[in-house]
Design a protein around this motif. Sequence first.
Motif, short mmCIF file in Angstrom:
data_model
loop_
_atom_site.label_atom_id
_atom_site.label_comp_id
_atom_site.label_asym_id
_atom_site.label_seq_id
_atom_site.Cartn_x
_atom_site.Cartn_y
_atom_site.Cartn_z
N HIS A 199 0.81 -1.21 0.00
CA HIS A 199 0.00 0.00 0.00
C HIS A 199 0.85 1.27 0.00
O HIS A 199 0.38 2.31 -0.45
N ALA A 200 2.07 1.18 0.47
CA ALA A 200 2.98 2.33 0.38
C ALA A 200 3.63 2.43 -0.99
O ALA A 200 4.28 3.43 -1.29
N ARG A 201 3.48 1.37 -1.81
CA ARG A 201 4.08 1.30 -3.16
C ARG A 201 5.58 1.49 -3.10
O ARG A 201 6.19 2.14 -3.97
N LEU A 202 6.22 0.92 -2.09
CA LEU A 202 7.67 1.05 -1.94
C LEU A 202 8.39 0.15 -2.93
O LEU A 202 7.90 -0.95 -3.26
N PRO A 203 9.56 0.55 -3.42
CA PRO A 203 10.28 -0.26 -4.40
C PRO A 203 10.59 -1.67 -3.92
O PRO A 203 10.64 -2.60 -4.72
N LEU A 204 10.81 -1.85 -2.63
CA LEU A 204 11.16 -3.18 -2.13
C LEU A 204 9.93 -4.07 -1.93
O LEU A 204 10.07 -5.23 -1.55
N ALA A 205 8.75 -3.54 -2.17
CA ALA A 205 7.54 -4.35 -2.02
C ALA A 205 7.55 -5.49 -3.02
O ALA A 205 7.71 -5.27 -4.23
N PRO A 206 7.43 -6.72 -2.56
CA PRO A 206 7.50 -7.85 -3.50
C PRO A 206 6.31 -7.87 -4.45
O PRO A 206 5.18 -7.61 -4.06
N ARG A 207 6.62 -8.17 -5.70
CA ARG A 207 5.56 -8.31 -6.70
C ARG A 207 5.04 -9.74 -6.69
O ARG A 207 5.73 -10.68 -6.31
N ILE A 208 3.83 -9.88 -7.14
CA ILE A 208 3.19 -11.19 -7.20
C ILE A 208 4.06 -12.17 -8.00
O ILE A 208 4.21 -13.34 -7.63
N GLU A 209 4.65 -11.69 -9.07
CA GLU A 209 5.41 -12.57 -9.96
C GLU A 209 6.65 -13.15 -9.31
O GLU A 209 7.21 -14.14 -9.80
N GLN A 210 7.10 -12.56 -8.19
CA GLN A 210 8.22 -13.16 -7.47
C GLN A 210 7.84 -14.52 -6.88
O GLN A 210 8.72 -15.36 -6.66
#
Length: 353
Positions: free
Chosen positions: A54-65
């Motif tokens: 929700h913070a849209r931080l760069p380190l937020a893992p994407r689903i595709e990981q």
Amino acid sequence: MAALELVRALGDRGDIELMGVAARHHSPPPPSWVPPIPVSHLWAPRPLLYELWHARLPLAPRIEQATGPVDIVHATAVAFPRADAPVVVTIHDLAFLDDKQRATRHGLRFFRRGTALAREHAALVMCSSLATIEACVAAGFDRDRLRHVPLGVRAHHRSLEDAARARTKFGLARPYVLFAGTVEPRKNLRRLLKAFALLPRRDVDLVLVGPAGWNESIEAELSPLEGRVHVLGFVERDDLESLLAGAEVFCYPSLQEGFGLPVLEAMIQGTPVITSTGTSTEEVAGDAGVLVDPRDERAIADAIEELLTDQVLADHLGAAGQARAATFTWERTADATVAVYAEAMASPRTAGR
């Protein structure tokens, strides 16, 4: 449970490949909550994962990981993920916007942020009722991105013997009116109890099924009905279905619902239903239930009395409700969901970035 039922119905189709994604957990879920599909886990525990998303931080893992490349991501609630694929979101209701007591301060922040991200980034939004569609429009969603996808019901029709066993198990010696739902303000239990107290007859009990919730005390309304109200709390699914089958009337005068599954679950048992006008439960019941103003205690009482005394009407509504409920299948929900997936994949919007 709605998400699990949808997953089962989607899996039964055989034409799409499903993969669940979850946060890191220390232990597996209870057996009844285990999805019937493979589940991959991201590295972050759930509270941190949601905050990062929700913070849209760069380190937020994407689903595709967790999954590798996918065609579509379906967020079954308002925890809005980061993803390279388009994201479809299910919104069941926006009740928190009308009732700030529905959640803690942290919860409200979470719901508001997830809703804002869905409004801005979702390729399409699935709503389980037309009432929720209108709530989303009022909250600023583009109407042309909202899709009506009603839920289904998968209940076993219970026999007279099942109902009799449930009566014995829970000590219900007299005919009863049933309510099933969490104890919280929007369920309107205080008015139901006041309405029940208005009934001229005293040979019928009221049975309340459902877990304790929040911000609601019904002790004052229970006191004058001592001996006539059975508060059972949470019961297992089999028992709930049998209690529904054994009830004279199912009364569900909720003030606000995203859909109203308890109404369908009562109807599938052939039990006549009383529910609220002006809500999603009116959509569910249609002309197969008695519709009342949920804020009018006398109207609720009169509807209960009518169904208790008019057996012809009760039998007619029971049969009509059972026929109507049979049309709300999870297979139909799955068909509509796959159509939304196809539409979203054709959309130029890249949702999860």
